[in-house]
Design a protein around this motif. Structure first.
Motif, PDB file in Angstrom:
ATOM      1  N   ARG A   1       0.903  -1.075   0.010  1.00 11.44           N
ATOM      2  CA  ARG A   1       0.245  -0.097  -0.091  1.00 11.44           C
ATOM      3  C   ARG A   1       0.845   1.262   0.006  1.00 11.44           C
ATOM      4  O   ARG A   1       1.928   1.032   0.386  1.00 11.44           O
ATOM      5  N   VAL A   2       0.309   2.335  -0.547  1.00  9.49           N
ATOM      6  CA  VAL A   2       0.879   3.686  -0.761  1.00  9.49           C
ATOM      7  C   VAL A   2       1.434   4.240   0.788  1.00  9.49           C
ATOM      8  O   VAL A   2       0.258   4.215   1.559  1.00  9.49           O
ATOM      9  N   GLN A   3       2.523   4.636   1.120  1.00  7.51           N
ATOM     10  CA  GLN A   3       2.894   5.402   2.171  1.00  7.51           C
ATOM     11  C   GLN A   3       3.755   6.632   1.921  1.00  7.51           C
ATOM     12  O   GLN A   3       4.717   6.393   1.241  1.00  7.51           O
ATOM     13  N   LEU A   4       3.301   7.539   2.526  1.00 12.54           N
ATOM     14  CA  LEU A   4       3.837   8.879   2.545  1.00 12.54           C
ATOM     15  C   LEU A   4       4.394   9.249   3.976  1.00 12.54           C
ATOM     16  O   LEU A   4       3.630   9.430   4.584  1.00 12.54           O
ATOM     17  N   VAL A   5       5.921   9.157   4.301  1.00 15.32           N
ATOM     18  CA  VAL A   5       6.297   9.543   5.504  1.00 15.32           C
ATOM     19  C   VAL A   5       6.958  11.012   5.487  1.00 15.32           C
ATOM     20  O   VAL A   5       7.895  11.178   4.942  1.00 15.32           O
ATOM     21  N   GLU A   6       6.411  11.855   6.234  1.00  8.32           N
ATOM     22  CA  GLU A   6       7.128  13.133   6.507  1.00  8.32           C
ATOM     23  C   GLU A   6       7.960  13.299   7.521  1.00  8.32           C
ATOM     24  O   GLU A   6       7.678  12.507   8.536  1.00  8.32           O
ATOM     25  N   SER A   7       9.042  13.948   7.439  1.00  7.61           N
ATOM     26  CA  SER A   7       9.899  14.308   8.589  1.00  7.61           C
ATOM     27  C   SER A   7      10.434  15.705   8.397  1.00  7.61           C
ATOM     28  O   SER A   7      10.531  16.187   7.377  1.00  7.61           O
ATOM     29  N   GLY A   8      11.197  15.967   9.585  1.00  6.03           N
ATOM     30  CA  GLY A   8      12.037  17.368   9.471  1.00  6.03           C
ATOM     31  C   GLY A   8      11.013  18.615  10.049  1.00  6.03           C
ATOM     32  O   GLY A   8      11.815  19.573  10.240  1.00  6.03           O
ATOM     33  N   GLY A   9      10.062  18.428  10.583  1.00  5.17           N
ATOM     34  CA  GLY A   9       9.451  19.460  11.285  1.00  5.17           C
ATOM     35  C   GLY A   9       9.908  19.899  12.431  1.00  5.17           C
ATOM     36  O   GLY A   9      10.987  18.988  12.908  1.00  5.17           O
ATOM     37  N   GLY A  10       9.651  20.855  13.129  1.00 12.05           N
ATOM     38  CA  GLY A  10      10.198  21.526  14.428  1.00 12.05           C
ATOM     39  C   GLY A  10       9.906  22.769  14.791  1.00 12.05           C
ATOM     40  O   GLY A  10       9.086  23.404  14.086  1.00 12.05           O
ATOM     41  N   SER A  11      10.591  23.239  15.696  1.00 16.54           N
ATOM     42  CA  SER A  11      10.424  24.826  16.091  1.00 16.54           C
ATOM     43  C   SER A  11      11.595  25.543  15.767  1.00 16.54           C
ATOM     44  O   SER A  11      12.854  25.319  16.084  1.00 16.54           O
ATOM     45  N   VAL A  12      11.337  26.623  15.168  1.00 19.82           N
ATOM     46  CA  VAL A  12      12.242  27.671  14.853  1.00 19.82           C
ATOM     47  C   VAL A  12      12.049  29.110  15.285  1.00 19.82           C
ATOM     48  O   VAL A  12      10.862  29.245  15.193  1.00 19.82           O
ATOM     49  N   ARG A  19      14.232  21.868   6.748  1.00 21.24           N
ATOM     50  CA  ARG A  19      13.850  21.260   5.219  1.00 21.24           C
ATOM     51  C   ARG A  19      12.942  20.171   5.790  1.00 21.24           C
ATOM     52  O   ARG A  19      13.416  19.044   6.568  1.00 21.24           O
ATOM     53  N   LEU A  20      12.019  19.879   5.085  1.00 20.68           N
ATOM     54  CA  LEU A  20      10.934  18.691   5.198  1.00 20.68           C
ATOM     55  C   LEU A  20      11.444  17.722   4.190  1.00 20.68           C
ATOM     56  O   LEU A  20      11.887  18.228   3.110  1.00 20.68           O
ATOM     57  N   SER A  21      11.189  16.528   4.531  1.00 24.86           N
ATOM     58  CA  SER A  21      11.316  15.294   3.588  1.00 24.86           C
ATOM     59  C   SER A  21       9.796  14.465   3.632  1.00 24.86           C
ATOM     60  O   SER A  21       9.387  14.483   4.624  1.00 24.86           O
ATOM     61  N   CYS A  22       9.897  14.109   2.465  1.00 18.18           N
ATOM     62  CA  CYS A  22       8.662  12.982   2.179  1.00 18.18           C
ATOM     63  C   CYS A  22       9.212  11.803   1.465  1.00 18.18           C
ATOM     64  O   CYS A  22       9.573  12.142   0.417  1.00 18.18           O
ATOM     65  N   ALA A  23       9.150  10.587   2.123  1.00 12.06           N
ATOM     66  CA  ALA A  23       9.498   9.403   1.544  1.00 12.06           C
ATOM     67  C   ALA A  23       8.386   8.619   1.222  1.00 12.06           C
ATOM     68  O   ALA A  23       7.533   8.337   1.888  1.00 12.06           O
ATOM     69  N   ALA A  24       8.286   8.416  -0.179  1.00  5.97           N
ATOM     70  CA  ALA A  24       7.159   7.502  -0.695  1.00  5.97           C
ATOM     71  C   ALA A  24       7.614   5.907  -0.842  1.00  5.97           C
ATOM     72  O   ALA A  24       8.647   5.589  -1.386  1.00  5.97           O
ATOM     73  N   SER A  25       6.719   5.269  -0.434  1.00  6.49           N
ATOM     74  CA  SER A  25       6.930   3.759  -0.907  1.00  6.49           C
ATOM     75  C   SER A  25       5.424   3.086  -1.222  1.00  6.49           C
ATOM     76  O   SER A  25       4.460   3.671  -1.096  1.00  6.49           O
ATOM     77  N   GLY A  26       5.903   1.902  -1.830  1.00  8.69           N
ATOM     78  CA  GLY A  26       4.481   1.109  -2.141  1.00  8.69           C
ATOM     79  C   GLY A  26       3.876   2.080  -3.381  1.00  8.69           C
ATOM     80  O   GLY A  26       2.530   2.020  -3.427  1.00  8.69           O
ATOM     81  N   TYR A  27       4.642   2.707  -4.054  1.00 12.69           N
ATOM     82  CA  TYR A  27       4.016   3.725  -4.999  1.00 12.69           C
ATOM     83  C   TYR A  27       4.833   3.984  -6.359  1.00 12.69           C
ATOM     84  O   TYR A  27       6.108   3.809  -6.301  1.00 12.69           O
ATOM     85  N   THR A  28       4.281   3.880  -7.490  1.00 14.43           N
ATOM     86  CA  THR A  28       4.922   4.181  -8.794  1.00 14.43           C
ATOM     87  C   THR A  28       5.104   5.606  -8.807  1.00 14.43           C
ATOM     88  O   THR A  28       4.436   6.592  -9.342  1.00 14.43           O
TER      89      THR A  28
END
Length: 127
Positions: A1-12, A19-28
């Protein structure tokens, strides 16, 4: 199944960067639109930026143009959002999204055309 996982948030502090990242898996991943959206409490979801994973063509909302940069690393099936000169009004939950089908290389920054969504990552900018 498709998964999009974000990371990199925080307080500034205002003027800072994240810099935010989004890693996609199970996805063309190839030749699709991927985008970043945000939603602050009590407000509607807002488009931030979008990228066509084929050519790398990008689109931005006026509110972030010149400050944010969306990019992709096709080898890692990952999309990034570099956010500079952050303002308190950028505070929101940021979501990554992807389309099911190919829309062409002018990817709209409109939430209703995106089919898959990540869980979000919080960005808080203090003044």
């Amino acid at each position: 199944r498709v998964q999009l996982v974000e990371s990199g948030g925080g307080s500034v502090q205002a003027g800072g960067s994240l810099r935010l990242s989004c890693a996609a898996s199970g996805y063309t991943y190839n030749s699709k639109c991927m985008g970043w959206f945000r939603q602050a409490p009590g407000k509607e979801r807002e488009g931030v930026a979008a990228i066509y994973t084929g050519s790398g063509s990008t689109q931005y909302s006026d509110s972030v143009k010149g400050r944010f940069t969306i990019s992709r690393d096709n080898a890692k099936n990952t999309v990034y959002l570099q956010m500079n000169s952050l303002k308190p009004e950028d505070t929101a939950m940021y979501y990554c999204a992807a389309t099911l089908t190919t829309l062409g290389d002018s990817c709209p920054v409109l939430h209703y055309v995106y089919n898959y969504w990540g869980q979000g990552t919080q960005v808080t900018v203090s003044s």
